[in-house]
Design a protein around this motif. Structure first.
Motif, PDB file in Angstrom:
ATOM      1  N   LYS A   1       0.835  -1.202   0.000  1.00 32.51           N
ATOM      2  CA  LYS A   1       0.000   0.000   0.000  1.00 32.51           C
ATOM      3  C   LYS A   1       0.866   1.248   0.000  1.00 32.51           C
ATOM      4  O   LYS A   1       0.610   2.207  -0.748  1.00 32.51           O
ATOM      5  CB  LYS A   1      -0.924  -0.010   1.219  1.00 32.51           C
ATOM      6  CG  LYS A   1      -1.890   1.166   1.278  1.00 32.51           C
ATOM      7  CD  LYS A   1      -2.821   1.044   2.478  1.00 32.51           C
ATOM      8  CE  LYS A   1      -3.803   2.212   2.530  1.00 32.51           C
ATOM      9  NZ  LYS A   1      -4.725   2.087   3.700  1.00 32.51           N
ATOM     10  N   PHE A   2       1.945   1.225   0.811  1.00 34.14           N
ATOM     11  CA  PHE A   2       2.862   2.362   0.870  1.00 34.14           C
ATOM     12  C   PHE A   2       3.636   2.524  -0.435  1.00 34.14           C
ATOM     13  O   PHE A   2       3.776   3.635  -0.950  1.00 34.14           O
ATOM     14  CB  PHE A   2       3.835   2.179   2.039  1.00 34.14           C
ATOM     15  CG  PHE A   2       4.937   3.200   2.081  1.00 34.14           C
ATOM     16  CD1 PHE A   2       4.686   4.495   2.507  1.00 34.14           C
ATOM     17  CD2 PHE A   2       6.228   2.864   1.680  1.00 34.14           C
ATOM     18  CE1 PHE A   2       5.707   5.436   2.544  1.00 34.14           C
ATOM     19  CE2 PHE A   2       7.246   3.799   1.710  1.00 34.14           C
ATOM     20  CZ  PHE A   2       6.979   5.084   2.142  1.00 34.14           C
ATOM     21  N   VAL A   3       4.138   1.383  -0.975  1.00 39.42           N
ATOM     22  CA  VAL A   3       4.927   1.431  -2.206  1.00 39.42           C
ATOM     23  C   VAL A   3       4.078   1.942  -3.373  1.00 39.42           C
ATOM     24  O   VAL A   3       4.532   2.776  -4.170  1.00 39.42           O
ATOM     25  CB  VAL A   3       5.496   0.035  -2.537  1.00 39.42           C
ATOM     26  CG1 VAL A   3       6.136   0.030  -3.917  1.00 39.42           C
ATOM     27  CG2 VAL A   3       6.518  -0.386  -1.488  1.00 39.42           C
TER      28      VAL A   3
ATOM     29  N   ASP B   1       4.769   5.393  -5.355  1.00 43.53           N
ATOM     30  CA  ASP B   1       5.027   5.301  -6.798  1.00 43.53           C
ATOM     31  C   ASP B   1       6.424   5.817  -7.153  1.00 43.53           C
ATOM     32  O   ASP B   1       6.594   6.686  -8.009  1.00 43.53           O
ATOM     33  CB  ASP B   1       3.961   6.078  -7.578  1.00 43.53           C
ATOM     34  CG  ASP B   1       3.995   5.747  -9.076  1.00 43.53           C
ATOM     35  OD1 ASP B   1       4.642   4.742  -9.444  1.00 43.53           O
ATOM     36  OD2 ASP B   1       3.388   6.500  -9.864  1.00 43.53           O
ATOM     37  N   ASP B   2       7.431   5.260  -6.467  1.00 45.16           N
ATOM     38  CA  ASP B   2       8.818   5.647  -6.696  1.00 45.16           C
ATOM     39  C   ASP B   2       9.554   4.490  -7.365  1.00 45.16           C
ATOM     40  O   ASP B   2       9.467   3.343  -6.915  1.00 45.16           O
ATOM     41  CB  ASP B   2       9.489   6.001  -5.359  1.00 45.16           C
ATOM     42  CG  ASP B   2      10.937   6.407  -5.546  1.00 45.16           C
ATOM     43  OD1 ASP B   2      11.189   7.547  -5.976  1.00 45.16           O
ATOM     44  OD2 ASP B   2      11.820   5.573  -5.249  1.00 45.16           O
ATOM     45  N   ASN B   3      10.287   4.788  -8.437  1.00 48.65           N
ATOM     46  CA  ASN B   3      10.978   3.732  -9.186  1.00 48.65           C
ATOM     47  C   ASN B   3      12.029   3.020  -8.338  1.00 48.65           C
ATOM     48  O   ASN B   3      12.196   1.796  -8.438  1.00 48.65           O
ATOM     49  CB  ASN B   3      11.635   4.324 -10.435  1.00 48.65           C
ATOM     50  CG  ASN B   3      10.614   4.704 -11.490  1.00 48.65           C
ATOM     51  OD1 ASN B   3       9.479   4.235 -11.469  1.00 48.65           O
ATOM     52  ND2 ASN B   3      11.008   5.552 -12.428  1.00 48.65           N
TER      53      ASN B   3
ATOM     54  N   PHE C   1       5.684  -0.157 -16.032  1.00 46.53           N
ATOM     55  CA  PHE C   1       6.648  -0.104 -14.931  1.00 46.53           C
ATOM     56  C   PHE C   1       6.077   0.766 -13.819  1.00 46.53           C
ATOM     57  O   PHE C   1       6.527   1.895 -13.575  1.00 46.53           O
ATOM     58  CB  PHE C   1       7.995   0.444 -15.402  1.00 46.53           C
ATOM     59  CG  PHE C   1       9.104   0.198 -14.412  1.00 46.53           C
ATOM     60  CD1 PHE C   1       9.797  -1.004 -14.426  1.00 46.53           C
ATOM     61  CD2 PHE C   1       9.436   1.148 -13.459  1.00 46.53           C
ATOM     62  CE1 PHE C   1      10.815  -1.240 -13.508  1.00 46.53           C
ATOM     63  CE2 PHE C   1      10.446   0.920 -12.539  1.00 46.53           C
ATOM     64  CZ  PHE C   1      11.137  -0.273 -12.563  1.00 46.53           C
ATOM     65  N   VAL C   2       5.073   0.235 -13.170  1.00 47.39           N
ATOM     66  CA  VAL C   2       4.455   0.875 -12.008  1.00 47.39           C
ATOM     67  C   VAL C   2       4.403  -0.184 -10.906  1.00 47.39           C
ATOM     68  O   VAL C   2       4.253  -1.369 -11.187  1.00 47.39           O
ATOM     69  CB  VAL C   2       3.053   1.410 -12.331  1.00 47.39           C
ATOM     70  CG1 VAL C   2       3.131   2.591 -13.277  1.00 47.39           C
ATOM     71  CG2 VAL C   2       2.172   0.323 -12.924  1.00 47.39           C
ATOM     72  N   PRO C   3       4.501   0.228  -9.644  1.00 46.57           N
ATOM     73  CA  PRO C   3       4.615  -0.749  -8.562  1.00 46.57           C
ATOM     74  C   PRO C   3       3.448  -1.719  -8.459  1.00 46.57           C
ATOM     75  O   PRO C   3       3.649  -2.891  -8.134  1.00 46.57           O
ATOM     76  CB  PRO C   3       4.728   0.124  -7.303  1.00 46.57           C
ATOM     77  CG  PRO C   3       4.265   1.479  -7.711  1.00 46.57           C
ATOM     78  CD  PRO C   3       4.605   1.608  -9.153  1.00 46.57           C
ATOM     79  N   GLU C   4       2.221  -1.266  -8.735  1.00 45.91           N
ATOM     80  CA  GLU C   4       1.072  -2.158  -8.607  1.00 45.91           C
ATOM     81  C   GLU C   4       1.079  -3.290  -9.627  1.00 45.91           C
ATOM     82  O   GLU C   4       0.352  -4.275  -9.477  1.00 45.91           O
ATOM     83  CB  GLU C   4      -0.242  -1.386  -8.695  1.00 45.91           C
ATOM     84  CG  GLU C   4      -0.451  -0.606  -9.982  1.00 45.91           C
ATOM     85  CD  GLU C   4      -0.074   0.848  -9.817  1.00 45.91           C
ATOM     86  OE1 GLU C   4      -0.763   1.705 -10.411  1.00 45.91           O
ATOM     87  OE2 GLU C   4       0.905   1.134  -9.091  1.00 45.91           O
ATOM     88  N   GLN C   5       1.916  -3.165 -10.674  1.00 44.74           N
ATOM     89  CA  GLN C   5       2.051  -4.235 -11.654  1.00 44.74           C
ATOM     90  C   GLN C   5       3.398  -4.952 -11.524  1.00 44.74           C
ATOM     91  O   GLN C   5       3.461  -6.188 -11.567  1.00 44.74           O
ATOM     92  CB  GLN C   5       1.887  -3.673 -13.070  1.00 44.74           C
ATOM     93  CG  GLN C   5       0.493  -3.123 -13.344  1.00 44.74           C
ATOM     94  CD  GLN C   5       0.298  -2.699 -14.786  1.00 44.74           C
ATOM     95  OE1 GLN C   5       1.005  -3.145 -15.682  1.00 44.74           O
ATOM     96  NE2 GLN C   5      -0.676  -1.822 -15.024  1.00 44.74           N
TER      97      GLN C   5
END
Length: 258
Positions: free
Chosen positions: A56-58, A62-64, A119-123
């Motif tokens: 949830k935090f990541v 949304d930081d690479n 390239f997004v954290p949720e994926q």
């Protein structure tokens, strides 16, 4: 449709009744697994809860770099667990790390490059977990098969070496069997997709209200992904691992087979 999904703490407590079914079976049949069941359930609850808040935090951040940190943690943890399944094979962790890293990077990179995922954290984070965990299981099967087969065929390998074969030629049948054992579960699961099983990716998307046809396309993509990644992980770990059964003089290390 997604608004109809209401899994609350109360429903989870009632759902624990399903765990009681397994506990009753273990008790009545005297299987001696009830302690493992309770420990496994407790660990799953704690681990998933922690991971849920971290994700949830990541995702919110949304930081690479944070996404890459999650990727590294997943790969290292998978490699550590795969290495433990080596049962004494030297450099099992190092070889597992290389196999899982290559398999995950190649597969994930292909998916991002083709636009299948972004390239997004949720994926990236969930897909990395799917890939790394499947390679981890495949490597564990490879190591187990390699140890058992080297033990069973020790005399055959010694005879091949005595006749002048190098270590690869003496081990090629064992290598093929081990690679096959790592890939076989994935291949078997593919055969029953849609007929017997509706896998997690497809089911999850349908639960979330996605058109089943679109969910099927994602599942097909996942199938390609897992097949490629387990293949890469199996072949890399086996070709690195079989060398550890020989010493520097290219003699079979019989101590490892005891």
């Amino acid at each position: 449709m997604s608004n109809n999904l209401t899994v609350s703490n109360t429903t989870l407590v009632w759902g624990f009744g399903l765990v009681l079914v397994a506990l009753v079976i273990g008790y009545r049949e005297k299987l001696g697994i009830n302690k493992d069941i309770l420990i496994g359930v407790a660990r799953a609850i704690v681990q998933l809860s922690i991971v849920g808040y971290i994700l949830k935090f990541v995702i919110k951040t949304d930081d690479n770099w944070l996404t890459m940190a999650c990727f590294v943690i997943i790969v290292i943890n998978a490699s550590w667990n795969a290495g433990k399944r080596g049962n004494g094979i030297p450099k099992a962790f190092r070889n597992s790390l290389l196999a899982i890293s290559v398999g995950t990077v190649v597969t994930l990179g292909t998916l991002v490059w083709t636009g299948s995922i972004k390239f997004v954290p949720e994926q990236i984070v969930p897909v990395t977990g799917m890939i790394a965990s499947n390679i981890m299981v495949a490597i564990g099967l490879c190591y187990r098969n390699m140890l058992q087969t080297f033990t069973d065929r020790e005399q055959q390998v010694l005879e091949k070496l005595a006749l002048g074969a190098d270590i690869k030629l003496a081990s090629i049948d064992i290598l093929r069997d081990s690679i096959k054992s790592g890939m076989q579960p994935t291949i078997d699961s593919i055969k029953t997709l849609g007929l017997v099983s509706l896998p997690g990716m497809m089911s999850g998307l349908i639960f979330a209200g996605v058109d089943p046809v679109k969910a099927i396309k994602y599942q097909i993509m996942v199938t390609f992904m897992l097949l490629a990644s387990t293949g890469l992980g199996s072949i890399i770990s086996c070709y690195l691992g079989y060398r550890e059964f020989y010493n520097q003089q290219k003699q079979l290390n019989s101590e490892l087979l005891k």
